[in-house]
Design a protein around this motif. Structure first.
Motif, PDB file in Angstrom:
ATOM      1  N   ARG A   3       0.959  -0.948  -0.098  1.00 44.99           N
ATOM      2  CA  ARG A   3       0.596  -0.307   0.580  1.00 44.99           C
ATOM      3  C   ARG A   3       1.053   1.024  -0.200  1.00 44.99           C
ATOM      4  O   ARG A   3       0.720   2.581   0.004  1.00 44.99           O
ATOM      5  N   LYS A  91     -12.561   3.730  -4.039  1.00 45.29           N
ATOM      6  CA  LYS A  91     -12.437   2.667  -4.795  1.00 45.29           C
ATOM      7  C   LYS A  91     -12.807   1.768  -4.943  1.00 45.29           C
ATOM      8  O   LYS A  91     -12.078   1.017  -5.514  1.00 45.29           O
ATOM      9  N   SER A  92     -13.731   0.462  -3.869  1.00 44.32           N
ATOM     10  CA  SER A  92     -13.540  -0.761  -3.879  1.00 44.32           C
ATOM     11  C   SER A  92     -14.877  -0.684  -4.928  1.00 44.32           C
ATOM     12  O   SER A  92     -15.376  -1.693  -5.542  1.00 44.32           O
ATOM     13  N   GLY A 144      -4.049   3.230  -0.887  1.00 37.70           N
ATOM     14  CA  GLY A 144      -5.128   3.058   0.165  1.00 37.70           C
ATOM     15  C   GLY A 144      -6.333   4.496   0.335  1.00 37.70           C
ATOM     16  O   GLY A 144      -5.731   5.830  -0.481  1.00 37.70           O
ATOM     17  N   SER A 220      -5.478   5.872  10.293  1.00 38.03           N
ATOM     18  CA  SER A 220      -4.826   5.257  10.672  1.00 38.03           C
ATOM     19  C   SER A 220      -4.265   4.485  11.816  1.00 38.03           C
ATOM     20  O   SER A 220      -3.421   3.459  12.458  1.00 38.03           O
ATOM     21  N   PHE A 279      -2.018   1.841   6.987  1.00 36.70           N
ATOM     22  CA  PHE A 279      -3.189   1.245   6.135  1.00 36.70           C
ATOM     23  C   PHE A 279      -3.870  -0.297   6.152  1.00 36.70           C
ATOM     24  O   PHE A 279      -4.602  -0.396   5.080  1.00 36.70           O
ATOM     25  N   ASP A 280      -4.200   0.161   7.829  1.00 29.93           N
ATOM     26  CA  ASP A 280      -5.741  -1.795   7.279  1.00 29.93           C
ATOM     27  C   ASP A 280      -6.598  -0.205   8.129  1.00 29.93           C
ATOM     28  O   ASP A 280      -6.474   0.466   8.480  1.00 29.93           O
ATOM     29  N   GLN A 281      -7.566  -0.883   8.317  1.00 33.70           N
ATOM     30  CA  GLN A 281      -9.218  -0.318   9.074  1.00 33.70           C
ATOM     31  C   GLN A 281     -10.035  -1.469   9.560  1.00 33.70           C
ATOM     32  O   GLN A 281     -10.852  -1.738   9.236  1.00 33.70           O
TER      33      GLN A 281
END
Length: 434
Positions: A3, A91-92, A144, A220, A279-281
């Motif tokens: 990412r 984005k998705s 991301g 973040s 970089f994740d959630q």
């Protein structure tokens, strides 16, 4: 997937700038002198910052990131559908709010008035090609959403606004990663000393940059029981012992690319020092799942009363007002008065988020961060509701499910939550006296 593609976005977008400006020119030549960005979180905040910082825009550009029926109707009144370009950004390609906005406006505008920005191969790309959108612009797969400000997500709106995007991107290329990381390390050092509230007081011409930083830092850092709480537009202005204040930054809107890139490096380093993945959630999808389940539920939720919530305050807490209300100026002003009254009474930092917008911004922090939040969720009856075409439900029903889903997600993590439902929006000011 790696990412870290955001590190290369200034260079990549410079190669794409002529194509983006050509698209913007063609849009204006077609008589579309207004633009509406339909997106959530990272898909909407950078365009909002750029629009708010532009003195003489070439098109009137606004953002729709609320499922409140009054908010949808307000932007429709503001934007004559026959003269508007609709940027559908996800984005998705599966963001439920964004697709609801598209379906609503697709019945009011021609296919060539729509442009999609999405990952290659996403459901939104397939929909856009099937329905004959004017263009489909690629969202880099290795970037991301909250790190995408200098991709087409921000740069196509910049081209529509008439900004000198080439200069903005060239300046962004001059950011020194080591210097930006040192800034992040300094933030982390103060967090380790107990100053985990980050008050953002930026120069007036770029003040709305704070909204973008809020999402970047909160989403973040806010996981594994750790996190930094950004404080934006604090109506009280007290500097508390658990707070650090950031006031530096350029007031030149053409330096926004520099600020985007500087804060991305700084946040990456901040997360590294805190021991979390920048970089994740991981907690965001849970609220989405619960919202889907709430569409068919109406049972009582075991929340606190406002008085009980106040009694649960502890040193180091913060208050988060989560308002599922139309994000209109007069509503914001009233909420700021409520926020100030509660902040003074509790003696702690306060934040304000409109739902469902905050679910894509600070929502990860609320659920994945430290157990220091007091959550006051405010809902109201809708004076008017509107159907979402092809969905079999209304915007009001979707908003209600999102509010209940997030309350249930917070309760599942044993957060302290009060829920106030108002029969009339006019009663909102009374919460200042609760």
């Amino acid at each position: 997937m790696n990412r870290l593609g955001w590190m290369r976005t200034p260079e990549h977008s410079l190669t794409e700038w002529d194509r983006l400006t050509a698209l913007a020119d063609a849009v204006r030549a077609a008589g579309l002198d207004r633009a509406l960005v339909c997106g959530m979180g990272g898909s909407s905040l950078a365009p909002q910052v750029l629009a708010a910082s532009t003195v003489r825009p070439r098109v009137a550009l606004h953002v729709l990131d609320s499922t409140d029926p009054a908010a949808v109707l307000a932007v429709e009144r503001m934007h004559d559908p026959a003269r508007t370009l609709f940027l559908i950004v996800s984005k998705s390609g599966t963001t439920v709010e964004t697709l609801a906005f598209y379906r609503y406006f697709a019945t009011r505008a021609r296919p060539e008035q729509f442009v999609a920005i999405t990952d290659p191969g996403s459901p939104l790309e397939a929909l856009a090609r099937e329905r004959g959108f004017r263009a489909v612009v690629e969202h880099p797969a290795d970037v991301g959403g909250r790190y995408a400000a200098l991709t087409a997500v921000g740069m196509l709106p910049a081209a529509l606004l008439g900004l000198d995007g080439r200069t903005l991107l060239q300046r962004a290329r001059t950011v020194d990663p080591a210097h930006a990381k040192a800034f992040g390390a300094a933030l982390a050092e103060r967090v380790s000393e107990g100053r985990d509230k980050l008050a953002l007081k930026l120069p007036a011409p770029v003040a709305r940059l704070a909204d973008w930083i809020e999402q970047l830092v909160a989403e973040s850092t806010g996981k594994d029981g750790r996190g930094v709480v950004p404080v934006v537009d604090d109506p009280v202005g007290l500097v508390l012992p658990d707070m650090q204040v950031v006031t530096d930054g350029s007031a030149d809107p053409l330096d926004l690319g520099v600020e985007f890139q500087r804060w991305e490096y700084a946040t990456w380093e901040l997360c590294e020092r805190m021991g979390v993945n920048a970089f994740d959630q991981p907690d965001v999808d849970d609220a989405k799942r619960l919202a889907r389940e709430e569409l068919d539920r109406d049972d009582a939720l075991p929340t606190l009363s406002p008085v009980e919530l106040r009694q649960r305050v502890r040193p180091g807490d913060y208050l988060a007002i989560l308002a599922y209300l139309p994000p209109l100026p007069e509503v914001t002003a009233t909420l700021q008065r409520v926020r100030a009254a509660w902040g003074r009474a509790l003696g702690c930092a306060t934040t304000l988020g409109f739902g469902p917008r905050y679910l894509h911004s600070t929502g990860q922090l609320h659920k994945g961060g430290p157990d220091t939040g007091l959550f006051l969720v405010i809902t109201t009856d809708d004076a008017q509701d509107i159907e979402i075409p092809e969905q079999g439900r209304t915007f009001g029903e979707l908003k209600r499910a999102q509010a209940r889903g997030d309350i249930r997600a917070l309760l599942a993590r044993r957060r302290r939550v009060a829920h106030v439902h108002l029969s009339r929006l006019e009663d909102l000011g009374g919460l200042a006296r609760s």
